[in-house]
Design a protein around this motif. Sequence first.
Motif, PDB file in Angstrom:
ATOM      1  N   ASP A  84      26.426  25.055  15.536  1.00 15.32           N
ATOM      2  CA  ASP A  84      27.087  26.263  16.033  1.00 15.32           C
ATOM      3  C   ASP A  84      26.123  27.437  16.168  1.00 15.32           C
ATOM      4  N   GLU A  85      24.866  27.277  15.704  1.00 12.71           N
ATOM      5  CA  GLU A  85      23.847  28.315  15.852  1.00 12.71           C
ATOM      6  C   GLU A  85      22.538  27.678  16.322  1.00 12.71           C
ATOM      7  N   TYR A  86      21.922  28.290  17.326  1.00  9.61           N
ATOM      8  CA  TYR A  86      20.685  27.707  17.841  1.00  9.61           C
ATOM      9  C   TYR A  86      19.546  27.824  16.840  1.00  9.61           C
TER      10      TYR A  86
ATOM     11  N   ALA B  92      15.267  36.490  24.205  1.00  6.08           N
ATOM     12  CA  ALA B  92      14.071  36.847  23.441  1.00  6.08           C
ATOM     13  C   ALA B  92      14.130  36.282  22.031  1.00  6.08           C
ATOM     14  N   ASP B  93      15.268  36.416  21.373  1.00  2.00           N
ATOM     15  CA  ASP B  93      15.395  35.909  20.016  1.00  2.00           C
ATOM     16  C   ASP B  93      15.236  34.389  19.988  1.00  2.00           C
ATOM     17  N   ALA B  94      15.834  33.704  20.952  1.00  2.60           N
ATOM     18  CA  ALA B  94      15.738  32.244  20.984  1.00  2.60           C
ATOM     19  C   ALA B  94      14.302  31.795  21.218  1.00  2.60           C
ATOM     20  N   VAL B  95      13.592  32.462  22.124  1.00  5.51           N
ATOM     21  CA  VAL B  95      12.197  32.093  22.382  1.00  5.51           C
ATOM     22  C   VAL B  95      11.334  32.376  21.159  1.00  5.51           C
ATOM     23  N   GLU B  96      11.571  33.490  20.497  1.00  5.72           N
ATOM     24  CA  GLU B  96      10.797  33.814  19.301  1.00  5.72           C
ATOM     25  C   GLU B  96      11.039  32.791  18.191  1.00  5.72           C
ATOM     26  N   GLN B  97      12.282  32.356  18.027  1.00  3.87           N
ATOM     27  CA  GLN B  97      12.562  31.344  17.016  1.00  3.87           C
ATOM     28  C   GLN B  97      11.971  29.990  17.406  1.00  3.87           C
ATOM     29  N   ALA B  98      12.005  29.674  18.697  1.00  3.72           N
ATOM     30  CA  ALA B  98      11.386  28.432  19.162  1.00  3.72           C
ATOM     31  C   ALA B  98       9.877  28.487  18.959  1.00  3.72           C
TER      32      ALA B  98
ATOM     33  N   ASP C 134       8.173  24.213  22.830  1.00  6.08           N
ATOM     34  CA  ASP C 134       8.088  24.732  24.201  1.00  6.08           C
ATOM     35  C   ASP C 134       9.491  25.035  24.719  1.00  6.08           C
ATOM     36  N   VAL C 135       9.607  26.010  25.645  1.00  7.35           N
ATOM     37  CA  VAL C 135      10.931  26.448  26.092  1.00  7.35           C
ATOM     38  C   VAL C 135      11.031  26.511  27.609  1.00  7.35           C
ATOM     39  N   PHE C 136      12.202  26.104  28.092  1.00  9.55           N
ATOM     40  CA  PHE C 136      12.588  26.249  29.498  1.00  9.55           C
ATOM     41  C   PHE C 136      13.744  27.230  29.499  1.00  9.55           C
ATOM     42  N   VAL C 137      13.524  28.437  30.036  1.00 13.77           N
ATOM     43  CA  VAL C 137      14.469  29.541  29.888  1.00 13.77           C
ATOM     44  C   VAL C 137      15.244  29.756  31.179  1.00 13.77           C
ATOM     45  N   GLU C 138      16.558  29.827  31.056  1.00  8.35           N
ATOM     46  CA  GLU C 138      17.398  30.168  32.197  1.00  8.35           C
ATOM     47  C   GLU C 138      17.038  31.575  32.666  1.00  8.35           C
ATOM     48  N   LYS C 139      17.138  31.797  33.975  1.00  7.30           N
ATOM     49  CA  LYS C 139      16.865  33.144  34.476  1.00  7.30           C
ATOM     50  C   LYS C 139      18.045  34.068  34.151  1.00  7.30           C
TER      51      LYS C 139
END
Length: 366
Positions: free
Chosen positions: A65-67, A89-95, A101-106
């Motif tokens: 329930d939490e990334y 931003a928070d998700a990328v920083e945690q990744a 590596d991250v693939f981010v939706e626009k």
Amino acid sequence: MAPALRSRWTDSSALSLGILGVGNIGTVHLKSALAMDGVDVVAAADAVPENRRRAERAGVPRTYDEYGTLLEAEALDAAVVALPPFLHADAVEQAAAAGVDVFVEKPLARSTEEADRLLEAARAAGISVGVDHTLRYQPDVKGVKREYDEGRVGQVPYASMTRVNDFPFGRPPAETAPPSWAHDPDLAGGGSLVELGVHCFDVLEWLFGEVDVDGADVDRTLDSPVEDAATVLLRAPETATTISLHCGTYQWEDLPEVNTRLRLEGVTGTISNTDHLPGNFYASAATAALRNTASRLTLGDPDVFGPTFYLQAHYEALLAFCEAIREDETPPVDGADGRRALELAETAYDLAEASDDAIETPEVRP
């Protein structure tokens, strides 16, 4: 990719992928990844229980329930960030902290300032950042690019582009309320310029090289804190091309078959994306859907490109990212591209605001 992470790749290993957000676009990415060879979707995260159940029904082994919990618990190679913009931003920083590596939706972020922050976190951690600017992968847009690069119409003094959609309203009558974040500029980063315009800015620079924003106008035709229509005038110095761009959010009962129009007016002819569409768009989509159903019944490979070419574009964009990080290469549409699209949107906002400020209200005399 950080040197310490390179040893994880072998010819026989599958890329271990997590999906952060299983809403509308997250489900598209999930289905794309599930259809790929060499990609193993091991987990998904979403705050909405029904979205988690959707992922489980699709065959995802574990949901959260939490990334942040997913990133801590799973040994991932990469993650798809399909969350609302205010969480990117928070998700990328945690990744980045997890070496994923991250693939981010626009859009990549809500602002260039926020993009700089997340890209610095990625750089420091040695992770790759890809951005889902899928217009580059649509067959019709690729057709325009191919003809232009081949010199079919020579120099292009003028080009025009239009992109429209019904998000976040949905086709009337609306059955559910739109997500609240989409109408909050602090959460979404903006309206049509951010939701639709960033795709267009990315494609225009892909075609013509760096572009400058010469003027812009934004409008709120509905009672909303964010714009639902924007018109931008651009100039590509390298090719001496003037470009008009319009993007808008409209609650139409019948959406157009294709919501993007791209036309290049060359000195020896015209190139249009409409020349690269199926002859009968809906018949083509229906045929692809039938093929997809039949392949599942016969245990064959599903047609990941059906029922429409929009799914094909999302599939190819994510596949290109996965192939790039597996080969330790920069993703074809990377964080710098995502930031650049935001920079052009911010310039358009600034020019539109300056234009509004310059209009003086005439004095009314009795």
